[in-house]
Design an enzyme around this catalytic site. Structure first.
Site, PDB file in Angstrom:
ATOM      1  N   ASP A  29       0.855  -1.197   0.000  1.00  0.00           N
ATOM      2  CA  ASP A  29       0.000   0.000   0.000  1.00  0.00           C
ATOM      3  C   ASP A  29       0.889   1.244   0.000  1.00  0.00           C
ATOM      4  OD1 ASP A  29      -3.206   0.555   0.928  1.00  0.00           O
ATOM      5  OD2 ASP A  29      -1.785   2.216   1.159  1.00  0.00           O
ATOM      6  N   ASN A  83     -12.913  -3.306   2.271  1.00  0.00           N
ATOM      7  CA  ASN A  83     -13.893  -2.225   2.316  1.00  0.00           C
ATOM      8  C   ASN A  83     -14.726  -2.296   1.039  1.00  0.00           C
ATOM      9  OD1 ASN A  83     -12.742  -1.192   4.720  1.00  0.00           O
ATOM     10  ND2 ASN A  83     -11.182  -0.122   3.547  1.00  0.00           N
ATOM     11  N   GLY A  89     -16.413   2.424   3.263  1.00  0.00           N
ATOM     12  CA  GLY A  89     -15.170   3.187   3.269  1.00  0.00           C
ATOM     13  C   GLY A  89     -14.244   2.880   2.104  1.00  0.00           C
ATOM     14  N   GLN A  90     -14.797   2.291   1.032  1.00  0.00           N
ATOM     15  CA  GLN A  90     -13.950   1.960  -0.127  1.00  0.00           C
ATOM     16  C   GLN A  90     -13.633   3.206  -0.929  1.00  0.00           C
ATOM     17  OE1 GLN A  90     -15.687  -0.868  -2.881  1.00  0.00           O
ATOM     18  NE2 GLN A  90     -13.745  -1.169  -3.967  1.00  0.00           N
ATOM     19  N   HIS A  96     -10.030  -4.994  -3.588  1.00  0.00           N
ATOM     20  CA  HIS A  96      -8.716  -5.224  -2.971  1.00  0.00           C
ATOM     21  C   HIS A  96      -8.905  -5.707  -1.553  1.00  0.00           C
ATOM     22  CE1 HIS A  96      -9.881  -0.992  -2.536  1.00  0.00           C
ATOM     23  NE2 HIS A  96      -9.293  -1.005  -1.357  1.00  0.00           N
ATOM     24  N   HIS A  98      -7.007  -5.837   1.995  1.00  0.00           N
ATOM     25  CA  HIS A  98      -5.889  -5.292   2.775  1.00  0.00           C
ATOM     26  C   HIS A  98      -5.365  -6.401   3.691  1.00  0.00           C
ATOM     27  CE1 HIS A  98      -6.860  -0.853   2.250  1.00  0.00           C
ATOM     28  NE2 HIS A  98      -8.038  -1.378   1.942  1.00  0.00           N
TER      29      HIS A  98
HETATM   30  P1  5GP Z   1      -9.801   1.508   0.329  1.00  0.00           P
HETATM   31  O1  5GP Z   1     -10.107   2.653   1.249  1.00  0.00           O
HETATM   32  O2  5GP Z   1     -10.368   1.714  -1.049  1.00  0.00           O
HETATM   33  O3  5GP Z   1     -10.157   0.189   0.928  1.00  0.00           O
HETATM   34  O4  5GP Z   1      -8.222   1.473   0.232  1.00  0.00           O
HETATM   35  C1  5GP Z   1      -7.506   1.894  -0.886  1.00  0.00           C
HETATM   36  C2  5GP Z   1      -6.044   1.766  -0.537  1.00  0.00           C
HETATM   37  O5  5GP Z   1      -5.301   1.920  -1.722  1.00  0.00           O
HETATM   38  C3  5GP Z   1      -5.543   2.828   0.456  1.00  0.00           C
HETATM   39  O6  5GP Z   1      -4.985   2.181   1.596  1.00  0.00           O
HETATM   40  C4  5GP Z   1      -4.519   3.612  -0.354  1.00  0.00           C
HETATM   41  O7  5GP Z   1      -3.411   4.014   0.420  1.00  0.00           O
HETATM   42  C5  5GP Z   1      -4.134   2.625  -1.445  1.00  0.00           C
HETATM   43  N1  5GP Z   1      -3.730   3.263  -2.696  1.00  0.00           N
HETATM   44  C6  5GP Z   1      -4.391   4.231  -3.368  1.00  0.00           C
HETATM   45  N2  5GP Z   1      -3.737   4.567  -4.493  1.00  0.00           N
HETATM   46  C7  5GP Z   1      -2.629   3.772  -4.545  1.00  0.00           C
HETATM   47  C8  5GP Z   1      -1.553   3.645  -5.476  1.00  0.00           C
HETATM   48  O8  5GP Z   1      -1.478   4.327  -6.505  1.00  0.00           O
HETATM   49  N3  5GP Z   1      -0.598   2.720  -5.203  1.00  0.00           N
HETATM   50  C9  5GP Z   1      -0.648   1.941  -4.077  1.00  0.00           C
HETATM   51  N4  5GP Z   1       0.346   1.076  -3.900  1.00  0.00           N
HETATM   52  N5  5GP Z   1      -1.654   2.032  -3.175  1.00  0.00           N
HETATM   53  C10 5GP Z   1      -2.625   2.935  -3.401  1.00  0.00           C
END
Ligand code: 5GP
Ligand code: ZN
Length: 111
Positions: A29, A83, A89-90, A96, A98
């Site tokens: 991340d 998420n 909270g997505q 994806h 985590h």
């Molecule tokens: P969500 O809130 O959608 O579950 O989490 C998205 C995750 O993607 C976040 O933890 C954020 O830091 C990560 N993220 C967003 N853009 C990028 C990116 O360009 N590269 C990487 N490696 N992680 C990303």
């Protein structure tokens, strides 16, 4: 498609990849919330678990999450978070998982 994770899959955006197979990739991340913070995604664009109708792919994603956790040395434990959607909270609309760990995590749900 204008999807940041599809761009990572395609190699158009850099990421520190920790696993690649024909269907799934995992990478670090960009804003780690804990010492180990990895993301496991399908190569194919699926928006969230709501759109995941491929049970074989679902199993591959789970198995990949366990594998990268093991390879990251998280033998004391780790957590899987998905998420989904606005209330979930997505922020990135490409499914994806985590994988988080490397320290004792707080309880997520009340007892
Ligand atoms: P969500 O809130 O959608 O579950 O989490 C998205 C995750 O993607 C976040 O933890 C954020 O830091 C990560 N993220 C967003 N853009 C990028 C990116 O360009 N590269 C990487 N490696 N992680 C990303
Ligand atoms: Zn995508």
């Amino acid at each position: 498609m204008d999807c940041v994770f599809c761009k990572i899959v395609a190699g158009e955006l850099p990421a520190r990849r920790v696993l690649e197979d024909p269907h799934v990739i995992a990478f670090a991340d960009i804003h780690p919330q804990v010492p180990v913070h990895l993301l496991v995604i399908p190569r194919a664009h699926v928006t969230s678990l709501d759109g995941l109708d491929d049970e074989l792919l679902a199993g591959k994603l789970l198995a990949a999450a366990a594998r990268v956790a093991r390879e990251a040395g998280l033998e004391r434990g780790w957590r899987l978070i998905a998420n989904n959607g606005d209330h979930g909270g997505q922020e990135v609309p490409h499914l994806h998982l985590h994988v988080v760990g490397g320290k004792r995590l707080g309880r997520m749900l009340p007892r």
